[in-house]
Design a protein around this motif. Structure first.
Motif, PDB file in Angstrom:
ATOM      1  N   LEU A   1     -49.912 123.156  31.611  1.00 24.02           N
ATOM      2  CA  LEU A   1     -49.075 123.023  32.800  1.00 24.02           C
ATOM      3  C   LEU A   1     -48.847 121.553  33.098  1.00 24.02           C
ATOM      4  CD1 LEU A   1     -50.437 125.704  35.324  1.00 24.02           C
ATOM      5  CD2 LEU A   1     -48.467 125.856  33.804  1.00 24.02           C
ATOM      6  N   SER A   2     -47.632 121.237  33.474  1.00 24.99           N
ATOM      7  CA  SER A   2     -47.269 119.860  33.787  1.00 24.99           C
ATOM      8  C   SER A   2     -48.052 119.345  34.987  1.00 24.99           C
ATOM      9  CB  SER A   2     -45.770 119.796  34.084  1.00 24.99           C
ATOM     10  OG  SER A   2     -45.419 118.542  34.604  1.00 24.99           O
ATOM     11  N   ARG A   3     -48.303 118.041  34.974  1.00 25.54           N
ATOM     12  CA  ARG A   3     -48.953 117.408  36.126  1.00 25.54           C
ATOM     13  C   ARG A   3     -47.951 117.056  37.219  1.00 25.54           C
ATOM     14  NH1 ARG A   3     -54.147 115.729  35.297  1.00 25.54           N
ATOM     15  NH2 ARG A   3     -54.950 115.853  33.164  1.00 25.54           N
ATOM     16  N   ARG A   4     -46.678 117.201  36.958  1.00 24.26           N
ATOM     17  CA  ARG A   4     -45.650 116.932  37.979  1.00 24.26           C
ATOM     18  C   ARG A   4     -45.652 118.101  38.977  1.00 24.26           C
ATOM     19  NH1 ARG A   4     -40.084 116.206  35.218  1.00 24.26           N
ATOM     20  NH2 ARG A   4     -39.481 115.685  37.363  1.00 24.26           N
ATOM     21  N   ARG A   5     -46.029 117.830  40.182  1.00 17.10           N
ATOM     22  CA  ARG A   5     -46.150 118.887  41.194  1.00 17.10           C
ATOM     23  C   ARG A   5     -45.346 118.518  42.444  1.00 17.10           C
ATOM     24  NH1 ARG A   5     -50.612 122.227  39.511  1.00 17.10           N
ATOM     25  NH2 ARG A   5     -50.585 121.913  37.246  1.00 17.10           N
ATOM     26  N   GLU A   6     -44.787 119.529  43.065  1.00 22.36           N
ATOM     27  CA  GLU A   6     -44.090 119.356  44.343  1.00 22.36           C
ATOM     28  C   GLU A   6     -44.559 120.461  45.274  1.00 22.36           C
ATOM     29  OE1 GLU A   6     -41.733 117.486  47.075  1.00 22.36           O
ATOM     30  OE2 GLU A   6     -41.860 116.867  44.966  1.00 22.36           O
ATOM     31  N   ARG A   7     -45.133 120.074  46.407  1.00 22.22           N
ATOM     32  CA  ARG A   7     -45.642 121.054  47.361  1.00 22.22           C
ATOM     33  C   ARG A   7     -44.572 121.411  48.390  1.00 22.22           C
ATOM     34  NH1 ARG A   7     -51.984 120.435  48.875  1.00 22.22           N
ATOM     35  NH2 ARG A   7     -52.807 120.192  46.758  1.00 22.22           N
ATOM     36  N   LEU A   8     -44.410 122.718  48.617  1.00 24.25           N
ATOM     37  CA  LEU A   8     -43.468 123.212  49.607  1.00 24.25           C
ATOM     38  C   LEU A   8     -44.193 124.197  50.526  1.00 24.25           C
ATOM     39  CD1 LEU A   8     -40.494 123.699  47.162  1.00 24.25           C
ATOM     40  CD2 LEU A   8     -40.659 121.952  48.929  1.00 24.25           C
ATOM     41  N   ALA A   9     -43.656 124.388  51.722  1.00 24.25           N
ATOM     42  CA  ALA A   9     -44.418 125.047  52.789  1.00 24.25           C
ATOM     43  C   ALA A   9     -44.664 126.527  52.558  1.00 24.25           C
ATOM     44  CB  ALA A   9     -43.703 124.851  54.130  1.00 24.25           C
ATOM     45  N   ASP A  10     -43.690 127.252  51.997  1.00 27.28           N
ATOM     46  CA  ASP A  10     -43.846 128.705  51.893  1.00 27.28           C
ATOM     47  C   ASP A  10     -43.007 129.244  50.744  1.00 27.28           C
ATOM     48  OD1 ASP A  10     -41.188 128.797  52.810  1.00 27.28           O
ATOM     49  OD2 ASP A  10     -41.813 129.055  54.889  1.00 27.28           O
ATOM     50  N   SER A  11     -43.039 130.563  50.564  1.00 25.30           N
ATOM     51  CA  SER A  11     -42.311 131.194  49.463  1.00 25.30           C
ATOM     52  C   SER A  11     -40.809 131.031  49.616  1.00 25.30           C
ATOM     53  CB  SER A  11     -42.662 132.687  49.404  1.00 25.30           C
ATOM     54  OG  SER A  11     -44.014 132.881  49.083  1.00 25.30           O
ATOM     55  N   ASN A  12     -40.320 131.039  50.840  1.00 23.89           N
ATOM     56  CA  ASN A  12     -38.889 130.889  51.068  1.00 23.89           C
ATOM     57  C   ASN A  12     -38.379 129.585  50.463  1.00 23.89           C
ATOM     58  OD1 ASN A  12     -36.431 131.738  52.097  1.00 23.89           O
ATOM     59  ND2 ASN A  12     -37.235 132.131  54.129  1.00 23.89           N
ATOM     60  N   LEU A  13     -39.031 128.476  50.804  1.00 26.83           N
ATOM     61  CA  LEU A  13     -38.613 127.171  50.300  1.00 26.83           C
ATOM     62  C   LEU A  13     -38.878 127.039  48.799  1.00 26.83           C
ATOM     63  CD1 LEU A  13     -39.869 124.861  53.194  1.00 26.83           C
ATOM     64  CD2 LEU A  13     -37.512 125.491  52.681  1.00 26.83           C
ATOM     65  N   THR A  14     -40.021 127.547  48.354  1.00 22.09           N
ATOM     66  CA  THR A  14     -40.396 127.401  46.946  1.00 22.09           C
ATOM     67  C   THR A  14     -39.419 128.137  46.039  1.00 22.09           C
ATOM     68  OG1 THR A  14     -42.712 127.329  47.652  1.00 22.09           O
ATOM     69  CG2 THR A  14     -42.305 127.674  45.321  1.00 22.09           C
ATOM     70  N   LEU A  15     -39.085 129.377  46.389  1.00 22.19           N
ATOM     71  CA  LEU A  15     -38.177 130.154  45.552  1.00 22.19           C
ATOM     72  C   LEU A  15     -36.754 129.600  45.597  1.00 22.19           C
ATOM     73  CD1 LEU A  15     -39.438 133.772  46.313  1.00 22.19           C
ATOM     74  CD2 LEU A  15     -39.874 132.378  44.279  1.00 22.19           C
ATOM     75  N   GLU A  16     -36.329 129.106  46.756  1.00 20.91           N
ATOM     76  CA  GLU A  16     -34.982 128.528  46.840  1.00 20.91           C
ATOM     77  C   GLU A  16     -34.895 127.253  46.009  1.00 20.91           C
ATOM     78  OE1 GLU A  16     -31.078 128.016  47.506  1.00 20.91           O
ATOM     79  OE2 GLU A  16     -32.279 129.812  47.938  1.00 20.91           O
ATOM     80  N   ALA A  17     -35.954 126.447  46.041  1.00 24.18           N
ATOM     81  CA  ALA A  17     -35.969 125.232  45.220  1.00 24.18           C
ATOM     82  C   ALA A  17     -35.895 125.582  43.734  1.00 24.18           C
ATOM     83  CB  ALA A  17     -37.224 124.415  45.508  1.00 24.18           C
ATOM     84  N   ALA A  18     -36.618 126.625  43.332  1.00 30.93           N
ATOM     85  CA  ALA A  18     -36.564 127.060  41.939  1.00 30.93           C
ATOM     86  C   ALA A  18     -35.174 127.563  41.581  1.00 30.93           C
ATOM     87  CB  ALA A  18     -37.605 128.146  41.695  1.00 30.93           C
ATOM     88  N   ALA A  19     -34.552 128.328  42.484  1.00 32.80           N
ATOM     89  CA  ALA A  19     -33.208 128.847  42.224  1.00 32.80           C
ATOM     90  C   ALA A  19     -32.187 127.724  42.093  1.00 32.80           C
ATOM     91  CB  ALA A  19     -32.800 129.812  43.338  1.00 32.80           C
ATOM     92  N   GLN A  20     -32.446 126.593  42.747  1.00 37.29           N
ATOM     93  CA  GLN A  20     -31.549 125.435  42.657  1.00 37.29           C
ATOM     94  C   GLN A  20     -31.833 124.585  41.418  1.00 37.29           C
ATOM     95  OE1 GLN A  20     -28.977 124.842  44.546  1.00 37.29           O
ATOM     96  NE2 GLN A  20     -29.335 126.405  46.118  1.00 37.29           N
ATOM     97  N   GLY A  21     -32.811 125.000  40.585  1.00 35.91           N
ATOM     98  CA  GLY A  21     -33.113 124.274  39.361  1.00 35.91           C
ATOM     99  C   GLY A  21     -34.038 123.095  39.548  1.00 35.91           C
ATOM    100  N   TYR A  22     -34.739 123.044  40.703  1.00 37.24           N
ATOM    101  CA  TYR A  22     -35.580 121.886  41.014  1.00 37.24           C
ATOM    102  C   TYR A  22     -36.925 121.950  40.305  1.00 37.24           C
ATOM    103  CZ  TYR A  22     -37.778 118.299  43.935  1.00 37.24           C
ATOM    104  OH  TYR A  22     -38.426 117.166  44.381  1.00 37.24           O
ATOM    105  N   GLY A  23     -37.345 123.127  39.869  1.00 38.57           N
ATOM    106  CA  GLY A  23     -38.633 123.267  39.206  1.00 38.57           C
ATOM    107  C   GLY A  23     -38.964 124.726  38.956  1.00 38.57           C
ATOM    108  N   ILE A  24     -40.221 124.985  38.635  1.00 40.63           N
ATOM    109  CA  ILE A  24     -40.681 126.339  38.324  1.00 40.63           C
ATOM    110  C   ILE A  24     -41.622 126.797  39.427  1.00 40.63           C
ATOM    111  CG2 ILE A  24     -41.855 127.789  36.635  1.00 40.63           C
ATOM    112  CD1 ILE A  24     -41.190 125.585  34.571  1.00 40.63           C
ATOM    113  N   ALA A  25     -41.363 127.972  39.969  1.00 38.21           N
ATOM    114  CA  ALA A  25     -42.163 128.519  41.066  1.00 38.21           C
ATOM    115  C   ALA A  25     -42.924 129.744  40.596  1.00 38.21           C
ATOM    116  CB  ALA A  25     -41.264 128.891  42.244  1.00 38.21           C
TER     117      ALA A  25
END
Length: 306
Positions: free
Chosen positions: A211-235
């Motif tokens: 697993l990559s060491r590049r991490r981005e913390r987000l507050a909840d599933s809503n934000l995490t899944l939307e960020a993934a859907a926008q191509g920002y990373g893997i949730a």
């Protein structure tokens, strides 16, 4: 000592208070003030010369006598209400309250509200969204969808297994090899509401996965899944929250959907209240909707007598 026969109005108020579990909720159902409901209760107790209600810090509780009285009155009043609605008020909308977490409401229930209204066109659903477990009787809530981090012990209603698995935008990866490379070299989105989910998922794998060491913390599933859907990373996608995003193709799961997290969802009806046909029907509808997006927990195996 002779007693004055109580009015139907007073008895209806009493039955509604017992069913609601609180004077506030009963007042809302009856479209009266709380003081008017309280006054009606005190008058009824004076007429019958008997205590019917115990007033608690939060809500009310019927006395033993009051519970028996409400149970006997409940059937006739339910028959009156049903007959009135069927014959004279076919368009009247009843109200029912449902509590669930904000993220479950946003990602799973709201997209299904049109289907709910089509199934229950005479019912108004009042959503109480909170991450706290409300006291259903004390807060006057009819139904709850509860999340358990692990399967509860003892008797439970219908349960649904939560599964978690890596998800990403199709622009990031669509094949297993692409996903493995993205996990090793890309950005891992960490849901702070489920801070250990990546560690637990990796520990459950049959073979090690980098697993990559590049991490981005987000507050909840809503934000995490939307960020993934926008191509920002893997949730880490969790059912049923991720179901609609997968169905619409905004997210994909190239490594499969096979990791049970240990968590379960449960549909609960308020205890101690009259469970009408409509309550049962709504609970069944919610359960069926969850079943379409999750895995139903198998029943506990029966232990053979020794």
């Amino acid at each position: 000592m002779s007693r004055t026969t109580p009015s139907l109005q007073a008895l209806h108020v009493f039955v509604t208070v017992v069913d609601a579990g609180s004077i506030r909720e009963a007042a809302e159902r009856l479209h009266r003030t709380e003081s008017a409901v309280s006054h009606q209760l005190r008058t009824l107790e004076r007429q019958l010369d008997a205590p019917l209600i115990e007033r608690l810090r939060r809500g009310i509780r019927p006395t033993a006598l009051g519970a028996r009285y409400a149970e006997r009155l409940g059937g006739p009043f339910a028959d009156i209400e049903r007959a009135t609605q069927q014959l004279f008020e076919p368009a009247t909308r009843r109200s029912m309250s449902l509590t669930l977490s904000p993220v479950l409401a946003s990602l799973w229930l709201v997209p299904r509200l049109a289907e709910f209204e089509a199934a229950f066109d005479d019912l108004s659903l009042r959503l109480v969204t909170t991450d706290r477990w409300l006291d259903l009787a004390g807060d006057g809530i009819d139904i709850a969808i509860r999340y358990h981090a692990r399967r509860p012990s003892g008797p439970s209603n219908r349960l649904f297994i939560e599964r978690g698995f890596p998800v990403c935008s199709p622009a990031v990866a669509t094949t297993e090899n692409q996903m493995r490379r993205a996990l090793a070299e890309g950005r891992i989105l960490v849901n702070q509401a489920q801070i250990d989910e990546w560690r637990l998922w990796r520990a459950a794998l049959a073979e090690p996965l980098e697993l990559s060491r590049r991490r981005e913390r987000l507050a909840d599933s809503n934000l995490t899944l939307e960020a993934a859907a926008q191509g920002y990373g893997i949730a880490m996608g969790r059912e049923p929250l991720v179901f609609d995003l997968l169905q619409r193709g905004r997210l994909v799961a190239p490594l499969g959907l096979d990791f049970p997290t240990g968590g379960v969802y449960e549909v609960q009806l308020r205890q101690g209240a009259t469970r009408t046909d409509v309550h049962q029907a709504v609970a069944a509808w919610l359960g069926d909707a969850l079943a379409q997006a999750m895995v139903t927990v198998p029943a506990e195996p029966e232990v053979a007598p020794t």
